[in-house]
Motif scaffolding. Structure first.
Motif, mmCIF file in Angstrom:
data_model
loop_
_atom_site.group_PDB
_atom_site.id
_atom_site.type_symbol
_atom_site.label_atom_id
_atom_site.label_comp_id
_atom_site.label_asym_id
_atom_site.label_seq_id
_atom_site.Cartn_x
_atom_site.Cartn_y
_atom_site.Cartn_z
ATOM 1 N N GLY A 7 67.749 4.749 -46.565
ATOM 2 C CA GLY A 7 68.786 5.520 -47.540
ATOM 3 C C GLY A 7 68.985 6.842 -47.114
ATOM 4 O O GLY A 7 69.482 7.153 -45.845
ATOM 5 N N GLU A 8 68.781 7.699 -47.845
ATOM 6 C CA GLU A 8 69.312 9.034 -47.643
ATOM 7 C C GLU A 8 68.248 9.729 -47.224
ATOM 8 O O GLU A 8 67.907 11.265 -47.101
ATOM 9 N N GLY A 9 66.962 9.325 -46.780
ATOM 10 C CA GLY A 9 65.668 10.028 -47.023
ATOM 11 C C GLY A 9 64.975 10.466 -45.437
ATOM 12 O O GLY A 9 63.990 10.987 -45.432
ATOM 13 N N ALA A 10 65.842 10.180 -44.419
ATOM 14 C CA ALA A 10 65.007 10.202 -43.136
ATOM 15 C C ALA A 10 65.553 11.654 -42.565
ATOM 16 O O ALA A 10 66.843 11.975 -42.974
ATOM 17 N N THR A 11 64.914 12.220 -41.797
ATOM 18 C CA THR A 11 65.148 13.565 -41.056
ATOM 19 C C THR A 11 64.768 13.357 -39.652
ATOM 20 O O THR A 11 63.866 12.550 -39.098
ATOM 21 N N LEU A 12 65.552 14.088 -38.757
ATOM 22 C CA LEU A 12 65.339 14.068 -37.418
ATOM 23 C C LEU A 12 64.869 15.567 -37.010
ATOM 24 O O LEU A 12 65.674 16.540 -37.496
ATOM 25 N N THR A 13 63.902 15.786 -36.330
ATOM 26 C CA THR A 13 63.519 17.171 -36.014
ATOM 27 C C THR A 13 63.646 17.045 -34.646
ATOM 28 O O THR A 13 62.804 16.579 -33.862
ATOM 29 N N VAL A 14 64.374 18.265 -34.031
ATOM 30 C CA VAL A 14 64.459 18.399 -32.531
ATOM 31 C C VAL A 14 64.598 20.029 -32.380
ATOM 32 O O VAL A 14 65.255 20.760 -33.169
ATOM 33 N N ASP A 15 63.415 20.440 -31.727
ATOM 34 C CA ASP A 15 63.251 21.691 -31.312
ATOM 35 C C ASP A 15 63.078 22.592 -32.406
ATOM 36 O O ASP A 15 63.508 23.552 -32.622
ATOM 37 N N GLY A 16 62.292 21.836 -33.476
ATOM 38 C CA GLY A 16 61.817 22.613 -34.520
ATOM 39 C C GLY A 16 62.910 22.559 -35.637
ATOM 40 O O GLY A 16 62.658 23.045 -36.996
ATOM 41 N N GLU A 17 64.195 22.055 -35.294
ATOM 42 C CA GLU A 17 65.355 22.099 -36.268
ATOM 43 C C GLU A 17 65.578 20.660 -36.891
ATOM 44 O O GLU A 17 65.568 19.639 -36.361
ATOM 45 N N VAL A 18 65.068 20.821 -38.092
ATOM 46 C CA VAL A 18 65.223 19.623 -39.069
ATOM 47 C C VAL A 18 66.445 19.332 -39.623
ATOM 48 O O VAL A 18 67.397 19.994 -40.327
ATOM 49 N N ARG A 19 67.013 18.149 -39.498
ATOM 50 C CA ARG A 19 68.382 17.550 -40.007
ATOM 51 C C ARG A 19 68.132 16.254 -40.649
ATOM 52 O O ARG A 19 67.506 15.287 -40.335
ATOM 53 N N PRO A 20 68.813 16.062 -41.659
ATOM 54 C CA PRO A 20 68.879 14.745 -42.305
ATOM 55 C C PRO A 20 69.783 13.657 -41.568
ATOM 56 O O PRO A 20 70.676 14.181 -40.876
ATOM 57 N N VAL A 21 69.021 12.557 -41.524
ATOM 58 C CA VAL A 21 69.899 11.547 -40.645
ATOM 59 C C VAL A 21 70.041 10.300 -41.541
ATOM 60 O O VAL A 21 69.401 9.687 -42.463
ATOM 61 N N ARG A 22 71.417 9.667 -41.447
ATOM 62 C CA ARG A 22 71.684 8.526 -42.343
ATOM 63 C C ARG A 22 71.203 7.246 -41.283
ATOM 64 O O ARG A 22 71.168 7.316 -40.246
ATOM 65 N N LEU A 48 61.396 11.605 -35.676
ATOM 66 C CA LEU A 48 61.982 10.986 -36.859
ATOM 67 C C LEU A 48 60.926 11.060 -37.786
ATOM 68 O O LEU A 48 59.816 10.392 -37.832
ATOM 69 N N ASP A 49 61.354 11.197 -39.195
ATOM 70 C CA ASP A 49 60.342 11.189 -40.277
ATOM 71 C C ASP A 49 61.176 10.180 -41.176
ATOM 72 O O ASP A 49 62.519 10.486 -41.952
ATOM 73 N N LEU A 50 60.554 9.235 -41.588
ATOM 74 C CA LEU A 50 61.299 8.126 -42.403
ATOM 75 C C LEU A 50 60.438 7.982 -43.841
ATOM 76 O O LEU A 50 59.256 8.381 -43.731
ATOM 77 N N PRO A 51 61.387 7.762 -44.835
ATOM 78 C CA PRO A 51 60.630 8.191 -46.218
ATOM 79 C C PRO A 51 59.788 6.885 -46.517
ATOM 80 O O PRO A 51 59.928 5.732 -46.486
ATOM 81 N N MET A 52 58.573 7.223 -46.599
ATOM 82 C CA MET A 52 57.642 6.259 -46.877
ATOM 83 C C MET A 52 56.958 6.012 -48.373
ATOM 84 O O MET A 52 55.839 5.070 -48.350
ATOM 85 N N ALA A 53 57.446 6.471 -49.311
ATOM 86 C CA ALA A 53 57.180 6.186 -50.732
ATOM 87 C C ALA A 53 57.601 4.468 -51.060
ATOM 88 O O ALA A 53 58.417 4.167 -50.440
ATOM 89 N N PRO A 54 56.634 4.032 -51.713
ATOM 90 C CA PRO A 54 56.847 2.759 -51.753
ATOM 91 C C PRO A 54 58.180 2.614 -53.065
ATOM 92 O O PRO A 54 58.312 3.665 -53.727
ATOM 93 N N ARG A 55 58.729 1.600 -53.035
ATOM 94 C CA ARG A 55 60.274 1.631 -53.511
ATOM 95 C C ARG A 55 60.360 0.166 -54.213
ATOM 96 O O ARG A 55 59.956 -0.866 -53.645
ATOM 97 N N PHE A 56 60.990 0.393 -55.509
ATOM 98 C CA PHE A 56 61.373 -0.993 -55.973
ATOM 99 C C PHE A 56 62.741 -1.169 -55.158
ATOM 100 O O PHE A 56 63.631 -0.539 -55.151
ATOM 101 N N SER A 57 62.987 -2.694 -55.409
ATOM 102 C CA SER A 57 64.219 -3.431 -54.714
ATOM 103 C C SER A 57 64.643 -4.409 -55.786
ATOM 104 O O SER A 57 64.092 -5.236 -56.324
ATOM 105 N N TYR A 58 65.916 -4.196 -56.114
ATOM 106 C CA TYR A 58 66.707 -5.193 -57.009
ATOM 107 C C TYR A 58 67.410 -6.007 -56.435
ATOM 108 O O TYR A 58 68.287 -5.699 -55.462
ATOM 109 N N PRO A 59 67.383 -7.226 -57.016
ATOM 110 C CA PRO A 59 68.337 -8.226 -56.205
ATOM 111 C C PRO A 59 69.655 -8.160 -56.761
ATOM 112 O O PRO A 59 69.763 -7.770 -57.819
ATOM 113 N N ASP A 60 70.487 -8.711 -56.053
ATOM 114 C CA ASP A 60 71.800 -8.745 -56.319
ATOM 115 C C ASP A 60 71.944 -9.848 -57.701
ATOM 116 O O ASP A 60 71.318 -10.629 -57.603
#
Lengths: 640, 640
Positions: A488-503, A521-533
């Protein structure tokens, strides 16, 4: 594609398309989740398969044909040859990966036995065409002769790509078999096709591996022939083997889920090699509709036990999920080919989801027992398979050591042994990393110096992936890292100490790299609920719990006091938590009254509302369930 | 039971138990829902069945055996004899009901052809035991030989009860066949049993009809033999034919739903005749658990296509409901026997529900096409069965004229022809009316004058049932009328102008009746929502709509603008209404966004909430669906 001296050790090497895969020699998996599975595969599963193939007589079937032995001594189903070939393929990848001399000699011995059974004109099958057997090609609907040769060709591809020029004879056997098929089923030959697709993708790849265009032409012919009713009727309708609608006109995968995925994979191969954007688009559209409406949260495909088939749109029952292991393998094959053709990250997302939650669910922790189907809900402890004979039941309460239709163990083995080939690719701009695994990736671009990166990560237990570029380069190149859709919106990429959000998609960093540069690359690892269509009737009012790429499940052995997984009702007001490394949710217990008739006019009555204390309920990764004795299990949890 | 000169014309006549059934001569159905169905059955269905039985060669199979014709000319499945017998049974009831001379002569002609195929020792089967065929009793698991004889016996029972002393020869044929079975499978004979129960209930009833205790003893032996694994293993487990647990120890119906119901019916018969309360209680408990947890709102049973079997508790998917017509017939057989044994109204409730919503759903309006399975949800228009050949698919989009396994049409025909025998019963106190149908009921108690009542009602379209006692009586007797469970608190009974509320069960009125006395039962006929138990995963968040004993459905042909039944979301804040005789509910339409992946972390998002105007959506009785061309359909409607 740039020519290279040694072939890339990978099962799929398209001659065009958006991405070029790297192979087992380029990608070294050195630890973590997949290294462990590869090591169990090597240490236990391959040996286990070899044992059962001999024990059940499926290798001896070749000896019988070679020596003119009595036809009634042949054992196994009509497609048992294919298990021997898939085992050879798995072994070839394993030898390519580790160079194990013991497997090398056993591989050669089996190839010899196979080779001796080949007829002089190249025909090769232990079930048809010899004294006392039905004639060749007399049962295209169910005979699986072309299917079996397809797996033979894939084994040969694995061997040619990992041990080019080996003098074991497999390549020659495969060439004769492929030629025999082209001679027999070419434009002037039998106007038929196989009830089980597989020969299509195999012929294209074998053509790529040998440079022989004839095989590609035959594959294209088989793809075009399908969908016109040539195979005739079966109880479950012609869509069972995708023979009711031509590939170009179909809008979604349907019918037998393994057949559907194998066919679609072959169609992508044909489309790629013949530069046929119309055919490629047809399959991409089918894939999109299938993933959007006919795929389980695990990535599993196939809702129906009766015909091992996809259901209609939104028919995804958890408790009768078929989700055959081989359909998962087929889905990985298809998505990987589409990824190479298009470069779209959604394909790699499904590869990841399916590898973690279907392919790795099938084998038990010991690598000697397998799920054939991968249900998302087990309500009763059920029967435990006999460990000393093949299971006749696809849906056992626990994994079984072998099956009368034993396609899954060999399919898992060949996929795990070749796992490294699904990790990364290149293009003219640089390197793409699709799957995260500790190890090294190195390749030499056509016009430049070697590029090596080292990946360090505890993924999927941990969400940080550190990618270190080892070599300086005079020219800029692009490093692309996949941000999974689930991030989702929770990932970041760090290059040369500079952090930026990545989609979600590919996060790209183009630069003139210096040795030691690091991308994190830092991916958001909090457990999450997923709702079905809401259109999925079977899981309305439920949530699943996911963490990273893993789907979680509640298993009865983790419930205090032998609780019933079906009585839990999740409080979605409280997000799932991580406690002591375990994912937990908060639940109350349903305490329903006994009633004579389960339907009434009261609506969701107070009696049906769960009561009792809110308790923390531990979950486990779905792939790890059923390793602690008989249990019940749920992926989809009803909410309060 | 009081002896009487003429036998009661009913399929089940226990020699003891709580209630004594009345037969076709006692209960005259003169109009309404069931009279119309009986008339279509007589005018169209029986003729249709006769046509297909000849066309498919299933009657000619008897000629082949009689003349020693070539075995390979035999046609049909191993149990095709049973369809001929069920047709004879249906015809016997029809002749008993109407005395039609044309059917009488056709009946006799078929009996003659059957009789000629009987071996001198009484063995009778067209598939086994003759030149070129497998030996007798060589495949008890799948051969259906005992099953077929069971249906022969039931046909003979129908004939003996409706035309005692007829010289058609059927009774003699049946006696020889039953004796052959007792000779072969008695305590000193083959220690076996049939893969498909049916012989048990048939032998008991044949024993009742002939007064021969030996048949009862053999039935009891078959019941006791089951559940010990004598039949061996099959792919779906021994519970498929109830051979994994003895009848006395089982707690619920399981496995193949027709087999399970037929077996349980036979066990009740044995328990009743041998005065075995332990066995009776075991089956009553099984029934209670099955109805509470394994039965569709229609009364349908069997959740699984693969093995035509019950699922586990709470596994009741609407969209893959098997709900085989024959399982409905079997469930009526079982519940009726339990009602006679116990007098509990819940059994009659299920008989009513199943007759209206399963048995009467199978045949189309023209009586010449049938549902084999009765799904509660059709998502796609699907294929329309070929009207000129047997359908090989159990789950067609519309009713089919015939099936390769064509058990359902003959089962429906025999049930409809004998419908009158399920309407009423007597005991020492008086008369019980279980099902409401315009007509007359008359009988002569052992110790008194004839009692006749006339029933006038528009049920189930209307909820008022007027019961007029025609004859004065010097002694008091009790009139019991069933108040269905679905009536809840809403029913009233009016006697002599005095209205009183009556609760589900039997409302009783005991008095010394005068000719012309009237009792009026008023049942609440407002359409109503029914909510499923929260443990049924497949229908969570949905409601069904019922009115009286009928389950309703939304069918796509009734939606304006070719709407999709799956997009409707019902506003349960507004009760269903009756408008112009049609049941309606208020819905909004779901307008879901297209997504690449159907699972996300958003929860029930605004996008998933149905929007648009609240529209009135008409429903139809479920039994009437699929009579207007291909359509989609839902019984369970998701709520807003």
């Amino acid at each position: 594609m740039a020519p290279s001296a040694a072939p890339t050790a990978a099962p799929v090497l398209p001659s065009r398309g958006r991405l070029r895969p790297l192979g087992l020699d380029d990608v070294r998996v050195t630890g973590g989740f997949w290294a462990e599975r590869q090591s169990v595969n090597a240490a236990a599963t391959l040996e286990h398969i070899a044992y059962w193939l001999e024990r059940e007589g499926w290798i001896r079937n070749f000896d019988l044909v070679a020596t003119g032995g009595p036809a009634d001594e042949r054992r196994g189903r009509e497609f048992s040859d294919s298990e021997v070939y898939k085992f050879l393929e798995a072994t070839a990848w394993e030898i390519g990966r580790t160079g194990d001399p013991e497997w090398e000699s056993r591989f050669r011995a089996i190839v010899q036995r196979v080779a001796r059974a080949q007829d002089t004109d190249g025909y090769l099958n232990t079930r048809f065409g010899h004294a006392g057997q039905p004639p060749r090609w007399s049962d295209l609907q169910w005979g699986h002769e072309l299917y079996c040769v397809g797996h033979l060709l894939q084994a040969a591809v694995a061997r040619v790509r990992t041990r080019p020029g080996a003098d074991d004879g497999l390549l020659a056997v495969a060439c004769r078999a492929a030629d025999n098929i082209c001679d027999t089923f070419g434009r002037d030959g039998i106007d038929g096709l196989c009830g089980h697709p597989e020969i299509e993708t195999a012929l294209v790849e074998f053509g790529r591996a040998t440079g022989e265009r004839r095989y590609l032409a035959q594959a294209a012919l088989f793809v075009e022939r399908r969908g016109h009713g040539r195979l005739g009727d079966v109880e479950w309708g012609r869509e069972y083997f995708q023979d009711e609608t031509p590939v170009r006109q179909a809008t979604v995968l349907r019918g037998h889920a393994v057949r559907a995925n194998y066919l679609a994979a072959g169609a992508v191969d044909v489309a790629t090699e013949t530069d046929d954007p119309g055919l490629l688009k047809a399959v991409r559209d089918q894939w999109r509709n299938t993933v959007a409406r006919r795929t389980y949260v695990t990535g599993g495909q196939g809702s129906r036990h009766q015909d091992e088939a996809f259901g209609e749109d939104w028919v995804l029952p958890a408790d009768r999920a078929y989700s055959e292991t081989c359909a998962g393998v087929g889905s990985v094959m298809l998505a990987w080919r589409l990824l190479l053709a298009s470069g779209d990250s959604g394909y790699a997302d499904l590869v990841e989801r399916t590898l973690f939650n279907v392919v790795s669910t099938s084998p038990g922790a010991d690598g000697r027992q397998f799920f054939y189907t991968n249900t998302l809900h087990r309500r009763e402890l059920g029967t435990v398979p006999d460990t000393d004979r093949p299971s006749i039941r696809a849906a056992a309460a626990q994994r079984a050591p072998w099956f009368e239709v034993s396609c899954c163990p060999t399919n898992v083995a060949r996929t795990l042994a070749s796992f490294g080939a699904y990790v990364a690719s290149t293009d003219d701009e640089g390197l793409q990393i699709h799957q995260y695994v500790p190890g090294t990736i190195g390749y030499r671009p056509a016009d430049g110096a070697e590029r090596r990166v080292t990946v360090s990560t505890g993924y999927p237990a941990d969400g940080q992936i550190r990618i270190r570029v080892e070599d300086a380069d005079a020219h800029p190149w692009t490093l692309s890292v996949r941000v999974p859709g689930w991030a989702g919106e929770g990932a970041t990429l760090t290059v040369d100490g500079e952090v930026r959000p990545v989609r979600p998609g590919y996060a790209v960093e183009r630069r003139t790299w210096r040795g030691g540069d690091e991308v994190v690359l830092d991916l958001p690892m909090a457990p999450r609920f997923s709702y079905p269509d809401d259109r999925i009737d079977a899981t309305r009012g439920c949530v699943a719990v996911e963490r990273g790429p893993l789907v979680f499940a509640v298993e009865s052995v983790d419930l205090a006091g032998g609780g019933n997984v079906d009585e839990l009702r999740v409080d979605t007001g409280r997000p799932p938590t991580l406690a002591g490394g375990r994912v937990q949710v908060h639940c109350r217990r349903l305490d329903p009254p006994d009633r004579d008739w389960p339907y009434d006019g009261q609506g969701p009555t107070p009696a049906a509302v769960p009561s009792g204390d809110l308790v923390e309920v531990p979950l486990i990764p779905y792939h790890a369930w059923a390793n602690r004795g008989p249990s019940t299990m749920r992926v989809w949890l009803p909410t309060i």
